[in-house]
Structures are given as C-alpha cells and as structure tokens.
Enzyme design. Structure first.
Site, short mmCIF file in Angstrom:
data_model
loop_
_atom_site.label_atom_id
_atom_site.label_comp_id
_atom_site.label_asym_id
_atom_site.label_seq_id
_atom_site.Cartn_x
_atom_site.Cartn_y
_atom_site.Cartn_z
N LYS A 38 0.88 -1.18 0.00
CA LYS A 38 0.00 0.00 0.00
C LYS A 38 0.91 1.23 0.00
CE LYS A 38 -4.18 1.73 2.25
NZ LYS A 38 -4.95 1.95 1.02
N1 PMP Z 1 -7.70 -2.16 -2.92
C1 PMP Z 1 -7.13 -0.94 -2.91
C2 PMP Z 1 -6.39 -0.48 -4.12
C3 PMP Z 1 -7.24 -0.13 -1.78
O1 PMP Z 1 -6.69 1.08 -1.76
C4 PMP Z 1 -7.97 -0.58 -0.66
C5 PMP Z 1 -8.15 0.31 0.53
N2 PMP Z 1 -7.08 0.22 1.41
C6 PMP Z 1 -8.54 -1.86 -0.71
C7 PMP Z 1 -8.38 -2.62 -1.86
C8 PMP Z 1 -9.25 -2.43 0.47
O2 PMP Z 1 -8.33 -2.71 1.48
P1 PMP Z 1 -8.72 -2.68 3.03
O3 PMP Z 1 -9.92 -3.53 3.16
O4 PMP Z 1 -7.54 -3.25 3.71
O5 PMP Z 1 -9.00 -1.28 3.38
#
Ligand code: PMP
Length: 306
Positions: free
Chosen positions: A158
């Site tokens: 991320k």
């Molecule tokens: N995909 C992307 C590209 C994201 O930015 C996010 C948000 N963090 C998610 C999926 C979902 O991840 P999470 O459930 O960990 O927030």
C-alpha cells in the site's frame, strides 16, 4: 469540497497542532511517491470506541515498507498507541485513521537513503462512496485504465505511488458519472476497484479475485471471507473474466473506507435486480454487527481506544 481539520495530529513521535505537521517541498516522497500508508476505521461500539483490526493494518504498513526498504523507526506497539492517542486527543469516536511513513528530506537520488518521517492523522468520515450508498448501492464502470502488471509495481504494497493508478480509475469513473471504477489486470481479467476489493455472487457463493490479480490484499476482504465462511457461505478466490460483472447475481465492493457497498449496475447493465441482494445484505449485517455488538468478535478484531 472544503474540509474541516481536526485539532491534533501525531508526527514523528509527538502530538502536535494539525497546522504544524508540515514537510519540506524537497521531501523524497513528494517527488517519487515513496510513501507507505494505511487506512483504518474506528467505530463507536457498545464497549466504547474501538479501532478495527489495528494490528493487522499496522502489520501491513510494515510489510509495505519492507518491500521498498523504508525503515520505520517505531515499533508496531508505538504506532498503535499513536493511533489511539490521536483519536482520544481529538475527541473522536467514529473516525478514519491515516498512518503514513515516507522518505523525507535528505537526498534527491532515487536510491537515496533518506530519513523516514511518520505521521498519524485522523478525521471523521462517513460513507466513502457517498451518502446513502451502503443502502442504495452504486453504479460502477469498467475503467479504460488497467492495473499495473505484477512485475512492474507490487500491488500488494500500500504505497503512495500506486495511487496514481487509483486516481486515474476513480477520476475517470466520476467524470463519466459513475460511482466508482473497476479495473482489469494486465492479464485482461478482473482485478479490483480503485480503492476496493470485489466480491461477485453466483448461486449463493461469493467469488473474489485472487492476490495474483494485482489487488491489494484487503483487510476488509479478509474480514468478509472470514465472516462468510463462519456463517456457512462458501467463498472462492479465483480469476474471473470481465463479463462475469454482467452475469453475477450480486456484486459488492469492500474496503476500510468503502466498508461494504453494493454495486447496482456495471457499465449501465443492472446487477441482478439492480439493488443490493440477499447475500450482500447478510454480509453487511454481519460486518456492521461487529460494531453494533450483534456479531460476536471472536477474532479480537476490535482494539479499544481506551
Ligand atoms: N484495494 C485498494 C487499491 C485499496 O486502496 C484498498 C483500501 N485500502 C482496498 C483494496 C481495500 O483494502 P482494506 O480492506 O484493507 O482497506
């Protein structure tokens, strides 16, 4: 849209007034996208405010940092406490938390070893994809922008730079009048939303794209898989072609910000009956039940703010 800012933020080890948390314009991350971050939510629960899956989010932050050799000069426990502290100091309960670690000032070369700056911000946030969308669902479209290929930029980190792709997908969708964009992977198969993972429902089963489809391995995705299986709903991780978006009985998008958002149409074609279906509703009940106290937190996912 004008934003009202909270009073305090945590930066490099101390709580300070929001306006004082500044960085130099020559910070490495500003030029090269060399930051890693998290999005976390806290909720009001019957036992007081709690942060959802705080440790799991922070673990992912350190894994993202490891991929890019960004050294975070704090322990997970220290950052967890910083997260609790900014919420407490700002008097928030239902909030979004944004820990970020980035290459700061100290070198202009791509491989420069710069110091790492770390901050944790928090603010109040309602439904990410707009008011009422958790009930009504959104109209989505397939983006003309593909996700990056796995041997170019790691989707599993991320990292700030990844969100150039997310911005292209999300801004194109909004410009065309859609609530969110869905991207295909470089293979041409389904990947994920601009900032959300995807679940497609067929014959009572939930199908979600695999880690190899250039997705971020979402913590909400993992939460929904766990809740579904725990409640006897079969979940299958698999590659899917684009047309499955037009054939699914139901589709939902999920993420910390988007929570569990039904998709009512894709590219103008209604999904199922064009409204949230029974599995989506059941999953929403189980998910939000964690915060209301109607779903037992058997996994220790709620971290009290204290
Ligand atoms: N995909 C992307 C590209 C994201 O930015 C996010 C948000 N963090 C998610 C999926 C979902 O991840 P999470 O459930 O960990 O927030």
């Amino acid at each position: 849209m004008a934003m009202t800012y909270p009073e305090y933020i945590w930066q490099n080890g101390a709580i300070k007034p929001w306006a004082e948390a500044t960085v130099h314009v020559m910070a490495h991350a500003l030029h090269y996208g060399s930051s890693v971050f998290e999005g976390i939510r806290s909720y009001e629960t019957p036992n007081g405010p709690a942060i959802f899956r705080l440790t799991d989010h922070l673990k992912r932050l350190y894994l993202s940092a490891k991929i890019y050799d960004i050294v975070i000069p704090y322990t997970i426990d220290e950052l967890a406490e910083a997260c609790r502290e900014v919420i407490r100091r700002n008097g928030l309960t239902k909030a979004y938390l944004r820990p970020v670690a980035f290459r700061g000032l100290g070198g202009f070369g791509l491989s420069a070893d710069t110091p790492t700056d770390v901050a944790v911000a928090t603010w109040e946030m309602g439904p990410y994809l707009g008011p009422g969308v958790l009930e009504t669902g959104i109209d989505a479209c397939v983006s003309s922008w593909q996700r990056f290929a796995p041997n170019t930029i790691p989707a599993g980190a991320k990292a700030g730079g990844n969100y150039l792709s997310g911005q292209l997908i999300a801004r194109e969708a909004r410009r065309l009048g859609f609530g969110e964009g869905i991207a295909l992977a470089s293979t041409g198969l389904l990947s994920e939303g601009a900032g959300e993972n995807l679940f497609l429902m067929f014959d009572g089963q939930m199908h979600t794209t695999p880690a190899s489809a250039a997705i971020l391995n979402g913590i909400t995705r993992h939460t929904l898989i766990t809740l579904a299986r725990d409640n006897g709903i079969e979940v299958i991780e698999r590659d899917m072609p684009r047309e499955y978006l037009y054939l699914a009985d139901e589709i939902l998008m999920c993420g910390t910000a988007a929570e569990v958002t039904p998709i009512k149409s894709v590219d103008g074609k209604p999904v199922g009956e064009g409204k949230a279906g029974p599995i989506t509703r059941r999953i929403q009940d189980l998910y939000f039940g964690l915060f209301k106290g109607t779903t037992e937190d058997r996994w220790g996912w709620l971290d009290p703010v204290g």
